[in-house]
Design a protein around this motif. Structure first.
Motif, PDB file in Angstrom:
ATOM      1  N   ALA A  17       0.820  -1.209   0.000  1.00  0.00           N
ATOM      2  CA  ALA A  17       0.000   0.000   0.000  1.00  0.00           C
ATOM      3  C   ALA A  17       0.856   1.262   0.000  1.00  0.00           C
ATOM      4  CB  ALA A  17      -0.940  -0.001   1.204  1.00  0.00           C
ATOM      5  N   ALA A  18       2.068   1.157   0.525  1.00  0.00           N
ATOM      6  CA  ALA A  18       2.990   2.297   0.548  1.00  0.00           C
ATOM      7  C   ALA A  18       3.659   2.511  -0.813  1.00  0.00           C
ATOM      8  CB  ALA A  18       4.047   2.081   1.630  1.00  0.00           C
ATOM      9  N   GLY A  19       3.298   1.671  -1.780  1.00  0.00           N
ATOM     10  CA  GLY A  19       3.849   1.829  -3.118  1.00  0.00           C
ATOM     11  C   GLY A  19       5.166   1.119  -3.348  1.00  0.00           C
ATOM     12  N   GLN A  20       5.524   0.242  -2.435  1.00  0.00           N
ATOM     13  CA  GLN A  20       6.788  -0.478  -2.558  1.00  0.00           C
ATOM     14  C   GLN A  20       6.552  -1.841  -3.192  1.00  0.00           C
ATOM     15  OE1 GLN A  20       8.939  -0.542   1.165  1.00  0.00           O
ATOM     16  NE2 GLN A  20       7.941   1.346   1.800  1.00  0.00           N
ATOM     17  N   PRO A  21       7.403  -2.242  -4.145  1.00  0.00           N
ATOM     18  CA  PRO A  21       7.264  -3.569  -4.744  1.00  0.00           C
ATOM     19  C   PRO A  21       7.733  -4.648  -3.773  1.00  0.00           C
ATOM     20  CG  PRO A  21       9.206  -2.494  -5.603  1.00  0.00           C
ATOM     21  CD  PRO A  21       8.502  -1.491  -4.726  1.00  0.00           C
ATOM     22  N   ILE A  50      -3.306  -4.458  -8.335  1.00  0.00           N
ATOM     23  CA  ILE A  50      -1.963  -4.991  -8.095  1.00  0.00           C
ATOM     24  C   ILE A  50      -1.406  -5.494  -9.423  1.00  0.00           C
ATOM     25  CG2 ILE A  50      -0.578  -6.647  -6.798  1.00  0.00           C
ATOM     26  CD1 ILE A  50      -2.028  -5.043  -4.785  1.00  0.00           C
ATOM     27  N   GLU A  51      -0.258  -4.995  -9.802  1.00  0.00           N
ATOM     28  CA  GLU A  51       0.426  -5.413 -11.027  1.00  0.00           C
ATOM     29  C   GLU A  51       1.531  -6.402 -10.667  1.00  0.00           C
ATOM     30  OE1 GLU A  51      -0.509  -4.358 -14.025  1.00  0.00           O
ATOM     31  OE2 GLU A  51      -1.919  -2.842 -13.343  1.00  0.00           O
ATOM     32  N   SER A  52       2.042  -7.094 -11.681  1.00  0.00           N
ATOM     33  CA  SER A  52       3.143  -8.021 -11.439  1.00  0.00           C
ATOM     34  C   SER A  52       4.053  -8.094 -12.654  1.00  0.00           C
ATOM     35  CB  SER A  52       2.608  -9.415 -11.103  1.00  0.00           C
ATOM     36  OG  SER A  52       1.940  -9.976 -12.204  1.00  0.00           O
TER      37      SER A  52
END
Length: 90
Positions: A17-21, A50-52
């Motif tokens: 949620a913090a934008g970290q992968p 959510i991307e991957s």
């Protein structure tokens, strides 16, 4: 024990949620979450996008080593091994 598992999964969710992968390797080492796909699936059900993509083991190990010490065996092909990385698409 269930509360502890919930807390570990919550830490992984907050990381995303913090934008970290995050990869499964990072989830295990940093948060003790062995099944990252459950966390990702739950977040998607909640409406998160959510991307991957695939990244090398070496890339994930470099990120882990900012917070912990992870040393791969000398004969492990860390640039060839691919891990799935997830991140939140804003």
């Amino acid at each position: 024990m269930k509360a502890l598992r919930f807390g570990m999964a919550m830490a992984a969710k907050e990381h995303l949620a913090a934008g970290q992968p995050i990869t499964r390797l990072e989830a295990i080492v940093l948060y003790g979450v062995s099944n990252l796909t459950d966390v990702v699936s739950e977040m998607r059900k909640q409406g998160w996008v959510i991307e991957s993509r695939l990244v090398s083991y070496a890339a994930a190990a470099t990120r882990i080593n900012r917070h912990a010490v992870l040393q791969a065996p000398a004969n492990l092909p860390v640039r060839e091994i691919q891990l799935t990385e997830y991140w939140v698409n804003k």
